[in-house]
Design a protein around this motif. Structure first.
Motif, short mmCIF file in Angstrom:
data_model
loop_
_atom_site.label_atom_id
_atom_site.label_comp_id
_atom_site.label_asym_id
_atom_site.label_seq_id
_atom_site.Cartn_x
_atom_site.Cartn_y
_atom_site.Cartn_z
N UNK A 95 -4.70 -3.57 -5.40
CA UNK A 95 -5.10 -2.38 -4.63
C UNK A 95 -5.41 -2.74 -3.18
N UNK A 96 -5.99 -3.92 -2.98
CA UNK A 96 -6.32 -4.39 -1.63
C UNK A 96 -5.04 -4.62 -0.82
N UNK A 97 -4.05 -5.27 -1.45
CA UNK A 97 -2.78 -5.53 -0.76
C UNK A 97 -2.08 -4.22 -0.42
N UNK A 98 -2.12 -3.25 -1.35
CA UNK A 98 -1.53 -1.94 -1.08
C UNK A 98 -2.23 -1.28 0.11
N UNK A 99 -3.55 -1.37 0.13
CA UNK A 99 -4.32 -0.78 1.23
C UNK A 99 -3.92 -1.42 2.57
N UNK A 100 -3.76 -2.74 2.58
CA UNK A 100 -3.34 -3.42 3.81
C UNK A 100 -1.93 -2.99 4.22
N UNK A 101 -1.04 -2.86 3.24
CA UNK A 101 0.33 -2.44 3.55
C UNK A 101 0.34 -1.04 4.15
N UNK A 102 -0.53 -0.17 3.65
CA UNK A 102 -0.61 1.19 4.17
C UNK A 102 -1.15 1.22 5.60
N UNK A 103 -1.82 0.14 6.00
CA UNK A 103 -2.36 0.04 7.37
C UNK A 103 -1.51 -0.85 8.25
N UNK A 104 -0.29 -1.14 7.83
CA UNK A 104 0.54 -2.13 8.50
C UNK A 104 0.70 -1.87 10.00
N UNK A 105 0.82 -0.61 10.39
CA UNK A 105 1.02 -0.29 11.81
C UNK A 105 -0.12 -0.79 12.68
N UNK A 106 -1.35 -0.83 12.11
CA UNK A 106 -2.50 -1.32 12.87
C UNK A 106 -2.33 -2.80 13.26
N UNK A 107 -1.49 -3.51 12.51
CA UNK A 107 -1.29 -4.93 12.75
C UNK A 107 0.05 -5.20 13.44
N UNK A 108 0.70 -4.14 13.91
CA UNK A 108 1.98 -4.30 14.59
C UNK A 108 3.13 -4.57 13.64
N UNK A 109 2.98 -4.12 12.40
CA UNK A 109 4.01 -4.36 11.39
C UNK A 109 4.60 -3.05 10.91
N UNK A 110 5.79 -3.14 10.36
CA UNK A 110 6.44 -1.97 9.78
C UNK A 110 6.71 -2.23 8.30
N UNK A 111 6.05 -1.48 7.46
CA UNK A 111 6.29 -1.52 6.01
C UNK A 111 6.51 -0.08 5.59
N UNK A 112 7.72 0.24 5.24
CA UNK A 112 8.06 1.63 4.97
C UNK A 112 7.56 2.07 3.60
N UNK A 113 6.72 3.10 3.60
CA UNK A 113 6.30 3.80 2.39
C UNK A 113 5.91 2.86 1.24
N UNK A 114 4.86 2.05 1.43
CA UNK A 114 4.44 1.15 0.35
C UNK A 114 3.94 1.94 -0.86
N UNK A 115 4.37 1.55 -2.04
CA UNK A 115 3.96 2.23 -3.28
C UNK A 115 3.49 1.18 -4.27
N UNK A 116 3.04 1.65 -5.43
CA UNK A 116 2.55 0.74 -6.45
C UNK A 116 3.26 0.98 -7.77
N UNK A 117 3.19 -0.02 -8.63
CA UNK A 117 3.74 0.05 -9.98
C UNK A 117 2.61 -0.41 -10.91
N UNK A 118 1.93 0.54 -11.54
CA UNK A 118 0.76 0.19 -12.34
C UNK A 118 1.12 -0.76 -13.48
N UNK A 119 2.24 -0.55 -14.11
CA UNK A 119 2.65 -1.44 -15.21
C UNK A 119 2.82 -2.87 -14.71
N UNK A 120 3.38 -3.04 -13.53
CA UNK A 120 3.56 -4.38 -12.97
C UNK A 120 2.22 -4.99 -12.57
N UNK A 121 1.31 -4.16 -12.05
CA UNK A 121 -0.03 -4.63 -11.71
C UNK A 121 -0.73 -5.15 -12.95
N UNK A 122 -0.66 -4.38 -14.03
CA UNK A 122 -1.30 -4.77 -15.29
C UNK A 122 -0.64 -6.03 -15.85
N UNK A 123 0.68 -6.11 -15.78
CA UNK A 123 1.39 -7.29 -16.28
C UNK A 123 0.93 -8.55 -15.56
#
Length: 464
Positions: free
Chosen positions: A58-86
């Motif tokens: 969740x923390x990494x997703x939050x950072x990806x959603x703020x990518x522009x603040x760091x001068x980065x471009x990450x288009x539409x970051x999403x999550x996969x709960x099954x993969x997170x649990x795995x």
């Protein structure tokens, strides 16, 4: 096949039990550790570690959603709960296997099965292959605890979950109710909110995080509300109406009863010690409020029987259990005891933002009669915090105004669960505020805020 007699038998292989077993073996004792389910216990398999793995996602997703603040471009970051649990489950399995390796390395004998004390040092173990009896003059009970179930709010694994269900969820919550705002409740609220759930938290006390300093809890609530969470404080869930696809919760608040609909409920209202089926009553081992009573050295009052970890009085934290395990092994080996002081045990909550504390809160210190010096330093005054993009938070220190003793420290913000140990060491070494002020903290680091908070308590802060 296990031998019949050992210098030390440990019942339970969680962070208290497996550490006790390894330390006993290091001291030259023959040790048997009995575990009924998973090496590593709840902590490694269904608690401390897998929750942190999920929170990291969740923390990494939050950072990806703020990518522009760091001068980065990450288009539409999403999550996969099954993969997170795995990923979380794989990490838990890796660490559980690691305990098995440590047992082999240290020549600890392990046995999977259910244990029962039979008196005269005997332990009857029921395994998949049958029943056998082993014996020791020194038995350590480290059976841990489980989630408390409140009548009417019992978990069913479908729409109403315990922490275990929340770690291997049958579906992804969209509207989530969390009952209880202690560390477990808030961590799950933070995780599921972080991946997009609409989260509501109900707390029976008059504020969330009731074990924390009130000022820190207030800052946490402000941050959580900004993230979209809803809170009912001084309220209770009076009932749950369960359906196949939803739960209607009746919430009793100061303004009356509200009925709200959720698709998932997590019950996080405390724990109950695993004291059943061990034969404790027959041996007259005292149980107080679902936990075994012990003295400061974890002795039960019955010769040769000790109890450690979540099955005894709190704080119910893995690091306390491990320390108790080492202490008991040292006692059994004839070494000097080093009892755990509950007030010296740091508490860490891995939500966003993180929360960490040790010692007395401001209110507790005042209630104890101390005249106080209070220091505060905000994250927004620290260069490293600003560079990290983590400028929200605060470090608060509480000193005795007469003796300059560090009575408590309380933090909220990025990585404070790593910073708190500095104050724990300071307390252990009986460092005064003057000692801490004279300590050179490296720059640029978040730890500089620890220094500045101490300086502020003594009216010497530089950067505010």
């Amino acid at each position: 096949m296990p031998e019949d007699t050992y210098d030390m038998i440990v019942i339970g292989a969680g962070p208290g039990g497996y550490v006790a077993a390894i330390r006993g073996a290091q001291l030259g004792l023959s040790v048997l550790c009995i575990e009924r389910e998973h090496l590593g216990g709840i902590c490694l398999n269904w608690g401390c570690i897998p929750t942190k793995a999920m929170l990291r996602s969740a923390e990494v997703l939050h950072l990806a959603q703020r990518a522009k603040q760091f001068g980065l471009t990450i288009a539409d970051p999403t999550h996969d709960l099954a993969a997170i649990v795995k990923r979380s489950r794989a990490i838990a399995k890796q660490l559980s296997n690691g305990v098995g390796y440590l047992f082999r390395k240290n020549k600890v004998t392990s046995l999977m099965g259910e244990a029962r004390l039979a008196g005269d040092g005997q332990v009857v173990v029921t395994t998949k292959d049958g029943v056998q009896t082993v014996r020791s003059d020194n038995i350590v009970i480290a059976t841990g605890a489980r989630a408390r179930q409140v009548p009417g709010l019992e978990a069913d694994g479908k729409r109403v979950w315990t922490y275990k269900d929340a770690l291997a969820p049958p579906h992804e919550p969209k509207r989530l109710l969390v009952i209880g705002s202690g560390a477990i409740g808030i961590e799950f609220a933070s995780f599921y909110n972080g991946i997009g759930a609409d989260v509501t938290v109900v707390e029976v006390m008059d504020r969330i995080l009731p074990a924390e300093d009130a000022e820190i809890a207030g800052l946490a609530k402000k941050a959580f509300v900004k993230q979209g969470m809803t809170f009912f404080e001084g309220a209770k869930v009076a009932g749950l109406e369960r359906h196949d696809d939803k739960v209607i919760a009746r919430i009793d608040t100061a303004d009356g009863v509200q009925e709200l609909e959720f698709d998932t409920v997590i019950s996080a209202v405390g724990i109950v010690g695993n004291v059943e089926g061990l034969g404790l009553e027959e041996l007259n081992i005292k149980i107080d409020r679902d936990h075994i009573s012990t003295d400061a050295c974890c002795r039960t009052g019955v010769d040769g029987i000790y109890a450690i970890g979540d099955v005894v009085a709190g704080p119910w934290l893995a690091h306390k259990a491990s320390h108790e395990g080492v202490m008991v092994a040292d006692l059994i080996a004839g070494n000097q005891a080093h009892p755990v002081k509950p007030e010296s045990i740091a508490g860490c909550t891995y939500c966003n933002p993180q929360i960490a504390s040790v010692g007395l809160t401001e209110a507790q210190a005042k209630e104890a009669g101390h005249a106080l010096r209070i220091g505060r330093f905000p994250f927004q005054g620290n260069g490293k915090a600003i560079a990290l993009g983590e400028a929200q938070g605060m470090i608060k220190t509480v000193f005795d105004a007469k003796t300059d003793e560090l009575l408590g420290a309380h933090m909220i913000g990025a990585e404070v669960t790593e910073l708190i140990q500095g104050y724990v060491v300071g307390q252990k070494l009986e460092a005064t505020g003057q000692d801490l002020m004279e300590t050179v903290f490296p720059h640029p680091t978040l730890s500089e805020m620890m220094h500045e908070s101490v300086l502020d308590a003594h009216d010497r802060a530089i950067h505010i």
